[in-house]
Design a protein around this motif. Structure first.
Motif, PDB file in Angstrom:
ATOM      1  N   GLY A  31       0.828  -1.201   0.000  1.00 51.68           N
ATOM      2  CA  GLY A  31       0.000   0.000   0.000  1.00 51.68           C
ATOM      3  C   GLY A  31       0.858   1.245   0.000  1.00 51.68           C
ATOM      4  O   GLY A  31       2.084   1.175   0.126  1.00 51.68           O
ATOM      5  N   LYS A  33       0.566   5.574   1.324  1.00 53.13           N
ATOM      6  CA  LYS A  33      -0.192   6.602   2.035  1.00 53.13           C
ATOM      7  C   LYS A  33       0.465   7.957   1.796  1.00 53.13           C
ATOM      8  O   LYS A  33       1.677   8.102   1.919  1.00 53.13           O
ATOM      9  CB  LYS A  33      -0.200   6.340   3.543  1.00 53.13           C
ATOM     10  CG  LYS A  33      -0.994   5.126   3.950  1.00 53.13           C
ATOM     11  CD  LYS A  33      -2.456   5.424   3.878  1.00 53.13           C
ATOM     12  CE  LYS A  33      -3.259   4.210   4.298  1.00 53.13           C
ATOM     13  NZ  LYS A  33      -4.600   4.242   3.785  1.00 53.13           N
ATOM     14  N   ASP A  36       1.147  13.255   6.135  1.00 50.89           N
ATOM     15  CA  ASP A  36       0.407  14.352   6.732  1.00 50.89           C
ATOM     16  C   ASP A  36       0.838  15.648   6.080  1.00 50.89           C
ATOM     17  O   ASP A  36       2.022  15.855   5.804  1.00 50.89           O
ATOM     18  CB  ASP A  36       0.674  14.432   8.236  1.00 50.89           C
ATOM     19  CG  ASP A  36       0.090  13.231   8.966  1.00 50.89           C
ATOM     20  OD1 ASP A  36      -0.880  12.648   8.453  1.00 50.89           O
ATOM     21  OD2 ASP A  36       0.604  12.891  10.040  1.00 50.89           O
ATOM     22  N   TYR A  51       5.173  10.884   1.262  1.00 55.18           N
ATOM     23  CA  TYR A  51       4.395   9.657   1.251  1.00 55.18           C
ATOM     24  C   TYR A  51       5.106   8.585   2.051  1.00 55.18           C
ATOM     25  O   TYR A  51       6.272   8.727   2.404  1.00 55.18           O
ATOM     26  CB  TYR A  51       4.161   9.163  -0.181  1.00 55.18           C
ATOM     27  CG  TYR A  51       5.394   8.633  -0.869  1.00 55.18           C
ATOM     28  CD1 TYR A  51       5.657   7.263  -0.874  1.00 55.18           C
ATOM     29  CD2 TYR A  51       6.285   9.472  -1.502  1.00 55.18           C
ATOM     30  CE1 TYR A  51       6.786   6.764  -1.499  1.00 55.18           C
ATOM     31  CE2 TYR A  51       7.407   8.984  -2.133  1.00 55.18           C
ATOM     32  CZ  TYR A  51       7.650   7.627  -2.136  1.00 55.18           C
ATOM     33  OH  TYR A  51       8.769   7.137  -2.751  1.00 55.18           O
ATOM     34  N   LYS A  52       4.373   7.524   2.325  1.00 54.92           N
ATOM     35  CA  LYS A  52       4.915   6.405   3.089  1.00 54.92           C
ATOM     36  C   LYS A  52       4.437   5.125   2.424  1.00 54.92           C
ATOM     37  O   LYS A  52       3.250   4.946   2.200  1.00 54.92           O
ATOM     38  CB  LYS A  52       4.405   6.482   4.534  1.00 54.92           C
ATOM     39  CG  LYS A  52       4.894   5.389   5.431  1.00 54.92           C
ATOM     40  CD  LYS A  52       6.269   5.693   5.920  1.00 54.92           C
ATOM     41  CE  LYS A  52       6.693   4.650   6.944  1.00 54.92           C
ATOM     42  NZ  LYS A  52       8.061   4.323   6.879  1.00 54.92           N
ATOM     43  N   GLU A  54       3.687   1.171   2.459  1.00 55.78           N
ATOM     44  CA  GLU A  54       3.340   0.124   3.410  1.00 55.78           C
ATOM     45  C   GLU A  54       3.857  -1.181   2.828  1.00 55.78           C
ATOM     46  O   GLU A  54       3.805  -1.389   1.613  1.00 55.78           O
ATOM     47  CB  GLU A  54       1.827   0.072   3.605  1.00 55.78           C
ATOM     48  CG  GLU A  54       1.303   1.337   4.251  1.00 55.78           C
ATOM     49  CD  GLU A  54      -0.206   1.356   4.345  1.00 55.78           C
ATOM     50  OE1 GLU A  54      -0.882   0.674   3.546  1.00 55.78           O
ATOM     51  OE2 GLU A  54      -0.716   2.067   5.217  1.00 55.78           O
ATOM     52  N   SER A 103      -3.382  13.147  -5.411  1.00 58.09           N
ATOM     53  CA  SER A 103      -3.320  11.695  -5.273  1.00 58.09           C
ATOM     54  C   SER A 103      -1.910  11.195  -5.550  1.00 58.09           C
ATOM     55  O   SER A 103      -1.146  11.812  -6.294  1.00 58.09           O
ATOM     56  CB  SER A 103      -4.308  11.011  -6.212  1.00 58.09           C
ATOM     57  OG  SER A 103      -3.976  11.267  -7.550  1.00 58.09           O
ATOM     58  N   THR A 110      -3.371   3.461  -4.264  1.00 56.71           N
ATOM     59  CA  THR A 110      -3.599   4.900  -4.410  1.00 56.71           C
ATOM     60  C   THR A 110      -4.066   5.470  -3.080  1.00 56.71           C
ATOM     61  O   THR A 110      -4.776   4.815  -2.329  1.00 56.71           O
ATOM     62  CB  THR A 110      -4.674   5.173  -5.480  1.00 56.71           C
ATOM     63  OG1 THR A 110      -4.240   4.640  -6.725  1.00 56.71           O
ATOM     64  CG2 THR A 110      -4.924   6.654  -5.654  1.00 56.71           C
ATOM     65  N   ASP A 111      -3.669   6.698  -2.817  1.00 59.03           N
ATOM     66  CA  ASP A 111      -4.172   7.436  -1.668  1.00 59.03           C
ATOM     67  C   ASP A 111      -4.320   8.881  -2.106  1.00 59.03           C
ATOM     68  O   ASP A 111      -3.658   9.332  -3.056  1.00 59.03           O
ATOM     69  CB  ASP A 111      -3.214   7.334  -0.473  1.00 59.03           C
ATOM     70  CG  ASP A 111      -3.837   7.855   0.820  1.00 59.03           C
ATOM     71  OD1 ASP A 111      -5.085   7.853   0.928  1.00 59.03           O
ATOM     72  OD2 ASP A 111      -3.091   8.262   1.720  1.00 59.03           O
ATOM     73  N   GLU A 112      -5.203   9.616  -1.447  1.00 55.55           N
ATOM     74  CA  GLU A 112      -5.374  11.022  -1.818  1.00 55.55           C
ATOM     75  C   GLU A 112      -5.667  11.883  -0.599  1.00 55.55           C
ATOM     76  O   GLU A 112      -6.135  11.403   0.426  1.00 55.55           O
ATOM     77  CB  GLU A 112      -6.462  11.194  -2.870  1.00 55.55           C
ATOM     78  CG  GLU A 112      -7.842  10.809  -2.457  1.00 55.55           C
ATOM     79  CD  GLU A 112      -8.855  10.965  -3.591  1.00 55.55           C
ATOM     80  OE1 GLU A 112     -10.000  11.296  -3.272  1.00 55.55           O
ATOM     81  OE2 GLU A 112      -8.505  10.766  -4.764  1.00 55.55           O
ATOM     82  N   LYS A 113      -5.341  13.146  -0.752  1.00 55.40           N
ATOM     83  CA  LYS A 113      -5.597  14.170   0.267  1.00 55.40           C
ATOM     84  C   LYS A 113      -6.320  15.323  -0.423  1.00 55.40           C
ATOM     85  O   LYS A 113      -6.043  15.629  -1.577  1.00 55.40           O
ATOM     86  CB  LYS A 113      -4.292  14.715   0.860  1.00 55.40           C
ATOM     87  CG  LYS A 113      -3.463  13.710   1.613  1.00 55.40           C
ATOM     88  CD  LYS A 113      -3.990  13.490   2.984  1.00 55.40           C
ATOM     89  CE  LYS A 113      -3.069  12.546   3.737  1.00 55.40           C
ATOM     90  NZ  LYS A 113      -3.492  12.293   5.071  1.00 55.40           N
TER      91      LYS A 113
END
Length: 185
Positions: A31, A33, A36, A51-52, A54, A103, A110-113
């Protein structure tokens, strides 16, 4: 001449191979992420997104993680390039006011803020404060233009503090006269 103990050699090689396979499994991404970051930023500014990764094996040592971060090349994107743009290394630049989704993707992950970009402050309108009596207190009222502008701190100054003072959001008349109230953001 010393004889080679092939059993020990194969045991060592097998153990080493299992260790490599285990480490490879542990370092397999499971994954991604987005790190912050700010939720609100000012038009015309830039921030570095982070990003990080996983991993299938859970947490891995920071030194290894740092090296793997260099190896994996995630893709950054924004949903509206009129509001913001993002470079391949994650530098987000706010170009206009609005809400933008940032994203990050790597393979199937995928991750998004969501980040709100506020416009620059153009003007502060101060409503006149008229105090008709000495030692009377009045509240300062002001408006931001545009009203949704990015404002961190507001500072109120009185030009002539022998006529009036400003404390905790209120103006106190000390004597008869006229002075300017200056509001800075």
């Amino acid at each position: 001449m010393k004889r080679i103990d092939w059993y020990r050699v194969l045991t060592v090689l097998g153990t080493f191979g299992l260790m490599i396979a285990f480490l490879w499994y542990c370092a397999t991404p499971s994954g991604i992420k987005a790190g912050d970051c700010v939720e609100v930023m000012k038009e015309g500014t830039s921030i570095q997104m982070e990003y990080k990764m996983e991993y299938a094996g859970g947490s891995i040592p920071a030194v290894i993680d740092e090296k793997l971060q260099e190896y994996y090349c995630p893709v950054w994107a924004v949903d509206n390039e009129e509001i913001a743009e993002i470079s391949s290394d994650g530098k987000l630049t706010a170009k206009g006011a609005g809400e933008v989704k940032v994203s990050i993707s790597y393979k199937d992950f995928t991750d998004e803020k969501t980040i709100l970009i506020k416009p620059l402050l153009q003007e502060i309108k101060v409503v006149d404060v008229v105090l008709s009596t000495i030692n009377k207190t009045g509240e300062i009222q002001y408006e931001f233009v545009p009203e949704n502008a990015y404002v961190e701190d507001v500072e109120v100054k009185i030009e002539d503090e022998t006529i009036a003072t400003y404390t905790d959001g209120a103006v106190n008349a000390l004597t008869v006269g006229e002075t300017k109230i200056i509001v800075v953001a």
